[in-house]
Write a protein that holds these residues in place. Structure first.
Motif, short mmCIF file in Angstrom:
data_model
loop_
_atom_site.label_atom_id
_atom_site.label_comp_id
_atom_site.label_asym_id
_atom_site.label_seq_id
_atom_site.Cartn_x
_atom_site.Cartn_y
_atom_site.Cartn_z
N ALA A 1 -9.90 -11.45 4.39
CA ALA A 1 -10.98 -12.43 4.55
C ALA A 1 -11.67 -12.68 3.21
N SER A 2 -11.89 -11.62 2.44
CA SER A 2 -12.54 -11.76 1.14
C SER A 2 -11.71 -12.62 0.20
N GLU B 1 -10.35 -17.46 -2.72
CA GLU B 1 -9.29 -18.41 -3.09
C GLU B 1 -9.73 -19.84 -2.85
N GLN B 2 -10.45 -20.09 -1.77
CA GLN B 2 -10.88 -21.45 -1.45
C GLN B 2 -11.77 -22.01 -2.55
N VAL B 3 -12.69 -21.18 -3.07
CA VAL B 3 -13.58 -21.64 -4.15
C VAL B 3 -12.79 -21.90 -5.42
N LEU B 4 -11.87 -21.00 -5.73
CA LEU B 4 -11.09 -21.15 -6.96
C LEU B 4 -10.24 -22.41 -6.94
N MET C 1 -19.15 -16.82 -3.03
CA MET C 1 -18.90 -15.61 -3.80
C MET C 1 -19.59 -14.40 -3.16
N ASP C 2 -20.84 -14.59 -2.75
CA ASP C 2 -21.57 -13.50 -2.10
C ASP C 2 -20.91 -13.11 -0.79
N LYS C 3 -20.43 -14.10 -0.06
CA LYS C 3 -19.73 -13.86 1.19
C LYS C 3 -18.45 -13.06 0.95
N VAL D 1 -4.57 -15.28 -6.03
CA VAL D 1 -5.93 -15.33 -6.55
C VAL D 1 -5.94 -14.84 -8.00
N SER D 2 -5.22 -13.77 -8.28
CA SER D 2 -5.16 -13.24 -9.63
C SER D 2 -4.57 -14.28 -10.59
N LYS D 3 -3.58 -15.01 -10.11
CA LYS D 3 -2.97 -16.04 -10.94
C LYS D 3 -3.96 -17.16 -11.22
N LEU D 4 -4.76 -17.52 -10.21
CA LEU D 4 -5.77 -18.56 -10.41
C LEU D 4 -6.79 -18.14 -11.46
#
Length: 413
Positions: A351-352, A357-360, A337-339, A391-394
């Motif tokens: 990149a952000s 997305e990977q964490v979600l 998240m910090d990254k 990402v917004s959907k997740l």
């Protein structure tokens, strides 16, 4: 997006029920008839008795059901049930009320159970840790009751540790009143223990609750005192002492960064890195995890908070996948998240979003209890890309919409 108070009571009951609980399930949980449940959700009829039964089954305050108070962010029915049960045991045990069915394990068994509870917490299983904390509190209370007078110090230490865990879970779930109650009980318990380190851990726990409640200066004062009280001599320090001290000075750096004090944050970061370097690898002790990788990854979040984006990106470049593997699940997710935030601040939109997305995808349950993902999406909302929409959907929000941001987002970071 409508405000919570703008929904009808029937709509709020349906939302609180969620997709996992059918109307027939709710009828069985409450002992009410299916037509009564249906009438309540259709705003046709809702008696006081029905309201009370529904609120209890859904694990929600009646004020929430009636729209006078919004539900806590990301709280689902299972979340509310766990927190309600935890609240009961925190308050009942402090009052000396224990279930007849609870047994009193040995101190050694309780200490081993506490270690497993903390392992669950650091893996990011906050609800599981909350459920385990409730059982640990009750069993520690039972052991305390059975210990002879004059031989209770160890039992008080375990009970304090259990209350502190409950406070941490409550704090992450935004159950602020419960967090204060639990850490207060931990402070009372540790005052009867013969363990100076446990006292500093409780003090640091209260500082964290203050931080999330935006009581920054009070948080810093406690964090500094907790670190000073247990500062070891590095030449003779044990791994356990270094874990406790390193995590404490690291947290003091976090609080200093929230106050915008770059010099103080840098000073504490230096001490944190020194403790990590002395250890050489990650280790867990006293309900916390620390080491050289933790010191570096948490420094990323501190640099982000201070607006030092370039320094944050430099640190990110030094952290390799093999380093991340040494972190606990929760710490690894938080670093991601910090990254992502550092990348967003640098306008590295893709990149952000890729990092987020990977964490979600990998750990949606952990992410559901965090404020930062929504803040990141809001920051990159101007970049209308397919990834942003995914990402917004997740997250269950509209891309670029500020309506989904929790009111406490800024103070919860």
């Amino acid at each position: 997006m409508a405000r919570w108070s703008e929904y009808t009571t029937g709509q709020r009951i349906k939302i609180l029920r969620g997709k996992s609980i059918r109307q027939t399930d709710l009828a069985e949980m409450t002992g009410l008839s299916l037509p009564t449940i249906q009438q309540a959700e259709q705003d046709k009829r809702l008696t006081l008795q029905t309201l009370l039964l529904l609120a209890d089954a859904l694990g929600a305050d009646t004020a929430v059901v009636l729209g006078q108070q919004a539900p806590r962010r990301a709280m689902e029915q299972d979340d509310r049930a766990v927190m309600q049960a935890l609240s009961r045991v925190v308050h009942d045990t402090a009052a000396g009320i224990l279930p007849d069915t609870v047994t009193a394990p040995s101190i050694q068994t309780l200490e081993a159970n506490a270690k497993r509870c903390w392992e669950t917490y650091w893996k990011g299983g906050y609800l599981g840790a909350g459920a385990l904390a409730g059982q640990l509190i009750a069993e520690a209370g039972a052991r305390l009751r059975e210990q002879p007078v004059g031989e209770q110090a160890e039992a008080w230490t375990v009970l304090s540790n259990a209350y502190r865990l409950a406070g941490y879970v409550a704090n992450l779930m935004s159950a602020r009143d419960l967090a204060y109650a639990a850490i207060g009980n931990a402070q009372h318990a540790v005052s009867h223990a013969a363990d100076e380190l446990s006292g500093a851990l409780v003090m640091s726990g209260r500082a964290w609750i203050y931080l999330r409640d935006a009581r920054l200066r009070e948080s810093l004062a406690l964090a500094e005192k907790a670190a000073t009280d247990i500062e070891p001599r590095f030449s003779r320090a044990t791994t356990e002492q270094l874990v406790a001290y390193g995590s404490h000075v690291n947290f003091a750096a976090v609080v200093a960064s929230r106050l915008g004090n770059k010099e103080l944050a840098a000073d504490y970061l230096s001490q944190s890195h020194a403790a990590g370097a002395r250890m050489g690898q990650e280790a867990a002790a006293h309900g916390t995890v620390f080491g050289p990788v933790t010191a570096t990854t948490q420094a990323v979040g501190i640099k982000v908070a201070l607006g030092q984006t370039g320094q944050a990106l430099t640190l990110i470049g030094e952290i390799k996948p093999r380093h991340e593997e040494a972190l606990s699940g929760a710490a690894r997710n938080r670093y991601a998240m910090d990254k992502a935030m550092a990348q967003a601040d640098a306008k590295l939109w893709d990149a952000s979003l890729e990092t987020l997305e990977q964490v979600l995808v990998d750990d949606p349950t952990w992410a559901r209890h965090q404020a930062l993902p929504s803040v990141i999406v809001e920051k990159v909302g101007r970049a209308s890309t397919p990834r942003l929409r995914r990402v917004s959907k997740l997250l269950g929000v509209g891309a670029g919409s500020s309506e989904f941001l929790p009111a406490t987002a800024k103070t919860a970071l």
